[in-house]
Design an enzyme around this catalytic site. Structure first.
Site, short mmCIF file in Angstrom:
data_model
loop_
_atom_site.label_atom_id
_atom_site.label_comp_id
_atom_site.label_asym_id
_atom_site.label_seq_id
_atom_site.Cartn_x
_atom_site.Cartn_y
_atom_site.Cartn_z
N LEU A 106 55.61 63.04 73.63
CA LEU A 106 56.23 61.79 73.25
C LEU A 106 55.09 60.84 72.90
CD1 LEU A 106 58.95 61.30 76.04
CD2 LEU A 106 59.29 62.13 73.70
N ASP A 107 55.24 60.09 71.80
CA ASP A 107 54.14 59.21 71.42
C ASP A 107 54.03 58.02 72.37
OD1 ASP A 107 55.73 56.92 70.41
OD2 ASP A 107 56.29 58.24 68.78
N LYS A 108 52.98 57.28 72.22
CA LYS A 108 52.66 56.18 73.13
C LYS A 108 53.78 55.16 73.25
CE LYS A 108 48.84 52.92 73.96
NZ LYS A 108 47.53 52.44 73.44
N ASP A 109 54.50 54.95 72.17
CA ASP A 109 55.55 53.92 72.13
C ASP A 109 56.94 54.46 72.44
OD1 ASP A 109 53.71 51.89 71.45
OD2 ASP A 109 53.75 52.54 69.37
N THR A 110 57.01 55.72 72.85
CA THR A 110 58.29 56.33 73.21
C THR A 110 58.34 56.57 74.71
OG1 THR A 110 58.44 57.44 71.06
CG2 THR A 110 59.81 58.31 72.82
#
Length: 227
Positions: A106-110
């Site tokens: 999951l990316d940093k903003d998810t």
């Protein structure tokens, strides 16, 4: 029947210390097997029977956990990338072999559900496109959602720089700016790119489900065992 392993290998693979250090721990009477002291680092043992300082070994078998990933954390072991999801786990796990890894990323903003394991075969199984493992996301966007986007997702969104459209995905509109998306692919930043291709921008992205695993009441930053 449990697989028996050398005592020094067991402690080293579970992240406790190096195989050389095991001999020092045995000399200092810190390690017991089935309640008995031993001086034999090569002794074949069931990891579940071993204690260190009178405490059972931490996860003597395989690891599979569910973590509720908080905002701002990255799914990498690189300490130069900022706050890592692995920093939320027991420090001793970082020394394990095989290494603990996330199942996909999951990316940093998810935020939301991420599985973490030391079972490479399980990682391959759950991330293989052939398995069609569903992932469910709750999404908020900056423009009001139109009913036409449901059909766009259902027929396969064409992403920029991709030769083939995405596989059909299910989109359920919750309210004007919120939707639930179910897909079984794992393209790079796929959900964000799908909405961008439909002329909308994702403001928040939260994964609620991975396969048959759901977050339930698991708080951000917390994890639970699945085996």
């Amino acid at each position: 029947m449990a697989v028996l392993k050398r005592l020094d290998q067991t402690l080293s693979n579970l992240g406790y210390c190096s195989r050389r250090e095991v001999r020092i721990w045995l000399r200092d009477k810190r390690v017991r097997v089935a309640g008995e002291l031993t001086k034999n680092a090569a002794l074949k043992v069931d990891p579940a029977s071993v204690t260190v300082d009178d405490k059972p070994l931490d996860h003597p078998g395989d690891i599979l956990i569910m973590l509720n990933k908080p905002l701002g954390y990255v799914c990498t072991h690189d300490i130069n990338e900022g706050q890592r999801i692995y920093d939320l786990l027991p420090e001793i796990w970082l020394g394990r072999s095989p290494q603990v890894v996330s199942v996909g990323r999951l990316d940093k903003d998810t935020t939301g559900l991420i599985l973490i394991t030391d079972q490479s075969a399980l990682v391959q199984k759950l991330t293989s496109p052939k398995q069609h493992v569903n992932k469910v996301y709750r999404v908020t966007v900056d423009k009001p959602l139109d009913q036409t986007i449901i059909e766009q997702f259902a027929t396969g969104v064409q992403l920029i720089s991709e030769t083939e459209p995405c596989l059909p995905a299910t989109l359920e509109i919750i309210d004007t700016h919120t939707a639930k998306v179910t897909l079984n692919e794992g393209k790079y930043h796929q959900v964000r790119r799908m909405f961008a291709a439909c002329d909308n921008h994702v403001v928040t992205l939260h994964r609620e489900q991975f396969g048959h695993y759901t977050l339930g009441d698991l708080a951000p930053g917390e994890w639970r065992d699945l085996i």
